[in-house]
Design a protein around this motif. Structure first.
Motif, mmCIF file in Angstrom:
data_model
loop_
_atom_site.group_PDB
_atom_site.id
_atom_site.type_symbol
_atom_site.label_atom_id
_atom_site.label_comp_id
_atom_site.label_asym_id
_atom_site.label_seq_id
_atom_site.Cartn_x
_atom_site.Cartn_y
_atom_site.Cartn_z
ATOM 1 N N PRO A 298 4.504 15.102 1.257
ATOM 2 C CA PRO A 298 3.408 14.305 1.828
ATOM 3 C C PRO A 298 2.215 14.152 0.891
ATOM 4 O O PRO A 298 1.615 13.069 0.821
ATOM 5 C CB PRO A 298 3.046 15.085 3.090
ATOM 6 N N GLN A 299 1.879 15.208 0.153
ATOM 7 C CA GLN A 299 0.726 15.103 -0.749
ATOM 8 C C GLN A 299 0.983 14.114 -1.885
ATOM 9 O O GLN A 299 0.036 13.532 -2.430
ATOM 10 C CB GLN A 299 0.328 16.467 -1.313
ATOM 11 N N ASP A 300 2.251 13.929 -2.231
ATOM 12 C CA ASP A 300 2.586 12.920 -3.243
ATOM 13 C C ASP A 300 2.549 11.515 -2.636
ATOM 14 O O ASP A 300 2.093 10.560 -3.271
ATOM 15 C CB ASP A 300 3.969 13.187 -3.835
ATOM 16 N N LEU A 301 3.057 11.379 -1.410
ATOM 17 C CA LEU A 301 2.996 10.081 -0.731
ATOM 18 C C LEU A 301 1.558 9.629 -0.537
ATOM 19 O O LEU A 301 1.274 8.424 -0.534
ATOM 20 C CB LEU A 301 3.694 10.168 0.631
ATOM 21 N N ALA A 302 0.650 10.577 -0.386
ATOM 22 C CA ALA A 302 -0.756 10.235 -0.171
ATOM 23 C C ALA A 302 -1.358 9.507 -1.363
ATOM 24 O O ALA A 302 -2.392 8.832 -1.223
ATOM 25 C CB ALA A 302 -1.562 11.501 0.131
ATOM 26 N N LEU A 303 -0.730 9.602 -2.535
ATOM 27 C CA LEU A 303 -1.229 8.941 -3.740
ATOM 28 C C LEU A 303 -0.766 7.496 -3.858
ATOM 29 O O LEU A 303 -1.234 6.758 -4.726
ATOM 30 C CB LEU A 303 -0.786 9.719 -4.986
ATOM 31 N N VAL A 304 0.173 7.104 -2.992
ATOM 32 C CA VAL A 304 0.737 5.747 -3.046
ATOM 33 C C VAL A 304 -0.274 4.749 -2.488
ATOM 34 O O VAL A 304 -0.897 5.008 -1.453
ATOM 35 C CB VAL A 304 2.046 5.682 -2.239
ATOM 36 N N PRO A 305 -0.486 3.602 -3.152
ATOM 37 C CA PRO A 305 -1.390 2.583 -2.602
ATOM 38 C C PRO A 305 -1.015 2.195 -1.181
ATOM 39 O O PRO A 305 0.173 2.145 -0.838
ATOM 40 C CB PRO A 305 -1.202 1.396 -3.570
ATOM 41 N N GLU A 306 -2.004 1.939 -0.349
ATOM 42 C CA GLU A 306 -1.879 1.558 1.060
ATOM 43 C C GLU A 306 -1.699 2.768 1.984
ATOM 44 O O GLU A 306 -1.752 2.626 3.203
ATOM 45 C CB GLU A 306 -0.724 0.562 1.314
ATOM 46 N N VAL A 307 -1.484 3.964 1.440
ATOM 47 C CA VAL A 307 -1.358 5.161 2.276
ATOM 48 C C VAL A 307 -2.745 5.750 2.508
ATOM 49 O O VAL A 307 -3.483 5.994 1.547
ATOM 50 C CB VAL A 307 -0.436 6.217 1.633
ATOM 51 N N SER A 308 -3.104 5.966 3.753
ATOM 52 C CA SER A 308 -4.401 6.549 4.082
ATOM 53 C C SER A 308 -4.345 7.170 5.469
ATOM 54 O O SER A 308 -3.397 6.950 6.229
ATOM 55 C CB SER A 308 -5.504 5.475 4.041
ATOM 56 N N GLU A 309 -5.338 7.968 5.773
ATOM 57 C CA GLU A 309 -5.563 8.512 7.117
ATOM 58 C C GLU A 309 -4.336 9.218 7.687
ATOM 59 O O GLU A 309 -3.977 9.057 8.849
ATOM 60 C CB GLU A 309 -6.035 7.409 8.063
ATOM 61 N N GLY A 310 -3.665 9.989 6.848
ATOM 62 C CA GLY A 310 -2.547 10.785 7.332
ATOM 63 C C GLY A 310 -1.243 10.048 7.494
ATOM 64 O O GLY A 310 -0.279 10.613 8.035
ATOM 65 N N LEU A 311 -1.164 8.811 7.022
ATOM 66 C CA LEU A 311 0.075 8.050 7.170
ATOM 67 C C LEU A 311 1.229 8.717 6.421
ATOM 68 O O LEU A 311 2.396 8.583 6.819
ATOM 69 C CB LEU A 311 -0.140 6.621 6.664
#
Length: 414
Positions: free
Chosen positions: A268-281
């Motif tokens: 999840p912490q890596d996915l959080a770096l992907v553009p458009e990912v925010s607010e716990g998505l």
């Protein structure tokens, strides 16, 4: 040579696009046209039906004179940055006199007035209004329309921004203002098929690209059902590409395997770096993966979609995750600098004349061969096209890395 600019995806090039091209030339009084076209992935976060080369061929056969690729850093973005990137390229050619876009209203003056009132936005007031609308559970497009109408013109603006093509038109005009460009904005009314129309109209010649793609995805009918809505040259290219296994009629499902691999191998912490990912998505995605009933992209989208996160935004997120996008190239401060090159996909005899003039007028390097130009934006374009081509039925290395193997299309009308 008076030249009109077009901002397009041509996914695929259909009769409505042919009409738009003809009316753009007529409305602008131009002798030539330049199309800025998305590459392997679309603004709404969908894989292109065909390769960018095949779609450029369709455009040239229909009468477009020069096709330039919109870098993926702008092609898979919200309307604001999609428009800014495309308009920046047209302005950078130094030869474009006008940009002509299709719209539901067919009027450019209301968009110009609204863009003038919104100049310098997002203001704190606009940001606050947008946040309030999103907190009410509205989708981003609806929230943006509501916030913009509150700040910039009331019910008339809200009605205008409820139309997807008028909304894009507004962002084209705003980009022209931001660039202090001399390019004149022009609009032609979109007729018959609406942007989101999903069915092929009976007895008609114009259908939306959405409806055409849906027809191509059906097990029966397919190309023959779509044929009446396509110019002869587009149909010929479509049949050739389908026969060669280079038609991604199933859309995202053609790339499901590499997509799920990309998602499963990221914490999840890596996915959080992907553009458009925010607010716990990122946590929502990670939690959804092991619970899917069907291992397909449609099931994933259904599992993670909320009122706050539209399908379009989620699809863009999936593109970024698939292609391992992250970092400075996708930050607003970098996007605000605009594309850094003019990548030529194909040209006609008139296009050759435009390129000759552009050697003197262009504000950016003109790239004819990917191997001759090294830039991080271009590397992402090459990677995107390679991943897209890897989903073909029997991909060949020269198709996967066509950016290196194949020169621009030189179109000679017979």
């Amino acid at each position: 040579m008076k030249t009109v600019g077009l901002i397009v995806e041509y996914n695929p090039f259909h009769n409505g696009h042919q009409l738009h091209l003809e009316r753009s030339l007529q409305t602008s009084g131009a002798e030539a046209s330049i199309a800025v076209m998305s590459g392997a992935f679309m603004q709404r976060g969908e894989p292109a039906l065909l390769s960018k080369r095949a779609r450029a061929e369709m455009a040239l056969a229909a009468g477009v004179d020069l096709v330039i690729e919109l870098p993926i850093t702008y092609a898979v973005q919200s309307a604001q940055w999609f428009a800014f990137g495309a308009v920046s390229l047209l302005d950078a050619t130094g030869v474009v006199n006008s940009v002509c876009f299709g719209s539901e209203s067919g009027e450019v003056e209301p968009l110009q007035k609204l863009a003038s009132r919104m100049q310098g936005e997002p203001s704190p007031a606009m940001q606050e209004a947008l946040s309030h609308a999103l907190a009410e559970g509205m989708s981003f497009p609806a929230a943006y329309a509501k916030a913009a109408s509150q700040q910039s013109g009331g019910k008339q603006s809200a009605a205008l921004l409820s139309n997807p093509n008028d909304t894009l038109g507004l962002h084209y005009v705003r980009a022209l203002h931001a660039l202090a460009s001399d390019i004149a904005p022009l609009a032609v009314r979109r007729e018959q098929a609406g942007y989101h129309d999903a069915g092929l109209p009976a007895g008609g010649q114009i259908a939306s690209a959405t409806a055409i793609r849906a027809a191509l995805a059906r097990e029966s009918g397919g190309i023959e059902d779509a044929a009446p809505y396509l110019p002869a040259a587009s149909l010929r290219v479509l049949r050739r590409e389908a026969s060669a296994g280079r038609l991604l009629a199933s859309g995202w499902e053609a790339l499901a395997q590499p997509l799920f691999a990309a998602l499963m191998t990221r914490a999840p912490q890596d996915l959080a770096l992907v553009p458009e990912v925010s607010e716990g998505l990122e946590h929502r995605i990670a939690a959804a993966l092991p619970r899917l009933d069907n291992w397909n992209v449609e099931s994933l989208l259904a599992a993670i979609k909320t009122k706050r996160y539209t399908r379009t935004r989620l699809q863009r997120l999936l593109v970024h995750a698939l292609l391992n996008h992250r970092g400075a190239l996708f930050e607003q401060s970098t996007l605000a600098q605009g594309p850094q090159y003019l990548r030529v996909l194909g040209f006609s005899p008139k296009g050759r004349q435009l390129l000759k003039t552009m050697k003197k007028t262009a504000k950016l390097p003109i790239v004819m061969r990917a191997a001759d130009f090294d830039h991080p934006q271009l590397q992402l374009d090459i990677q995107a096209s390679a991943v897209h081509a890897s989903a073909f039925a029997k991909p060949h290395i020269q198709e996967i890395y066509a950016d290196y193997y194949q020169p621009p299309i030189i179109w000679n009308p017979s």
